[in-house]
Design a protein around this motif. Structure first.
Motif, PDB file in Angstrom:
ATOM      1  N   ALA A  13       0.822  -1.203   0.000  1.00 19.34           N
ATOM      2  CA  ALA A  13       0.000   0.000   0.000  1.00 19.34           C
ATOM      3  C   ALA A  13       0.859   1.256   0.000  1.00 19.34           C
ATOM      4  O   ALA A  13       0.528   2.261  -0.640  1.00 19.34           O
ATOM      5  CB  ALA A  13      -0.927   0.005   1.213  1.00 19.34           C
ATOM      6  N   ALA A  14       1.981   1.209   0.712  1.00 19.71           N
ATOM      7  CA  ALA A  14       2.847   2.386   0.837  1.00 19.71           C
ATOM      8  C   ALA A  14       3.772   2.556  -0.354  1.00 19.71           C
ATOM      9  O   ALA A  14       4.021   3.683  -0.809  1.00 19.71           O
ATOM     10  CB  ALA A  14       3.669   2.287   2.120  1.00 19.71           C
ATOM     11  N   LYS A  15       4.296   1.421  -0.896  1.00 20.59           N
ATOM     12  CA  LYS A  15       5.345   1.498  -1.908  1.00 20.59           C
ATOM     13  C   LYS A  15       5.020   0.772  -3.208  1.00 20.59           C
ATOM     14  O   LYS A  15       5.829   0.800  -4.143  1.00 20.59           O
ATOM     15  CB  LYS A  15       6.651   0.914  -1.342  1.00 20.59           C
ATOM     16  N   ASP A  16       3.876   0.102  -3.266  1.00 24.21           N
ATOM     17  CA  ASP A  16       3.476  -0.671  -4.443  1.00 24.21           C
ATOM     18  C   ASP A  16       4.509  -1.737  -4.802  1.00 24.21           C
ATOM     19  O   ASP A  16       4.730  -2.050  -5.973  1.00 24.21           O
ATOM     20  CB  ASP A  16       3.237   0.251  -5.648  1.00 24.21           C
ATOM     21  N   SER A  17       5.149  -2.272  -3.783  1.00 21.65           N
ATOM     22  CA  SER A  17       6.118  -3.354  -3.966  1.00 21.65           C
ATOM     23  C   SER A  17       6.261  -4.084  -2.638  1.00 21.65           C
ATOM     24  O   SER A  17       5.896  -3.557  -1.592  1.00 21.65           O
ATOM     25  CB  SER A  17       7.478  -2.816  -4.414  1.00 21.65           C
TER      26      SER A  17
END
Length: 290
Positions: free
Chosen positions: A163-167
């Motif tokens: 959710a924060a970094k898309d990874s």
């Protein structure tokens, strides 16, 4: 029945809240902390406040859903166990149909919250829901069901990181592993309180699996968890305050192990409940060390 619940009306609302364990918030804390660890670690101590709110609300909803699902699954077992025989479904104060409707409503709210996240986090959230809903069956077939619970509770880490970094990099999986081992540790303490009842009804747990080595195994879980937290912090370049908080967390873990050395039920309960502070100290470490 707790004091506040006696003032709640109508009865169906009171029993629904009790079925969700709103009167016992420890489960929400224990589910929430790994997700918040993931957010604050991914963002190097500067998490998005709207994501923190989504994951805090999501933890409450999913923990509530998990409790309802657990009681639906255990509706024939809970009346046989002293600790659980007064639960709303087991005592017949709420119907099975009403419990299923409540579960559906909670899962719908969880789905809505999940849809506020990026695609990768949504995909991981569906896997997390499956893990949560299948845990009640794990203790019937798996000799170490606490590891299933650990995966379910720790799954908030990769969801939050996505959710924060898309990874979901290696560091996220290290942190997930730390959360998993922490969960196995504190839930083994909880299972130690239910050892006799579990033997009677044929439910499995790590407390039974580890036998006389249950306390040593719990200590090992905590030590490995804190070790993985240290490795995660090193890899994401946490600053000195993070490590000071880890030392405090290690001290807290040692206190837990010392306090349960005689397996006294009251001490076991206090140690289990104190894990909300274990989680809080790790969260504060990531927050201050970023």
């Amino acid at each position: 029945m707790s004091h506040w619940s006696e003032r709640v009306s109508p009865p169906w609302l009171r029993e629904s809240l009790l079925l969700m364990r709103v009167d016992r918030p420890i489960g929400t804390w224990l589910l929430m902390w790994p997700a918040l660890w993931g957010l604050v670690a991914a963002e190097q101590g500067h998490p998005s406040w709207h994501l923190l709110l989504i994951f805090a609300l999501g933890s409450f909803v999913m923990r509530s859903a998990g409790c309802v699902a657990n009681d639906i699954t255990d509706r024939d077992i809970d009346p046989l166990v002293t600790r659980t025989q007064n639960r709303p479904l087991a005592a017949g104060r709420i119907s099975l149909v009403a419990a299923k409707r409540l579960l559906l409503g909670l899962l719908t709210i969880a789905l809505f919250l999940g849809l506020l996240l990026p695609v990768m986090a949504i995909q991981l959230s569906f896997a997390g829901a499956v893990l949560a809903m299948t845990y009640p069956f794990a203790k019937r077939f798996i000799p170490i069901p606490q590891f299933h619970l650990g995966v379910a509770f720790g799954w908030g880490v990769p969801i939050a990181w996505a959710a924060a970094k898309d990874s979901v990099p290696l560091e996220a999986w290290l942190l997930f592993s730390a959360a998993l081992l922490w969960t196995v540790g504190f839930d083994t303490i909880y299972a130690m309180m239910d050892r006799n009842d579990d033997l009677k009804i044929g439910v499995q747990s790590t407390a039974l699996f580890f036998g006389q080595y249950d306390i040593a195994a719990t200590a090992m879980m905590y030590i490995m968890s804190i070790g993985l937290l240290a490795v995660t912090g090193f890899r994401i370049h946490m600053n000195i305050p993070f490590y000071f908080m880890l030392i405090a967390t290690l001290g807290h873990a040692f206190w837990q192990i010392y306090s349960i050395r005689h397996r006294d039920p009251v001490a076991l309960l206090h140690a289990f409940l104190s894990n909300k502070w274990f989680g809080a100290m790790v969260f504060l470490g990531f927050l201050l060390g970023g």
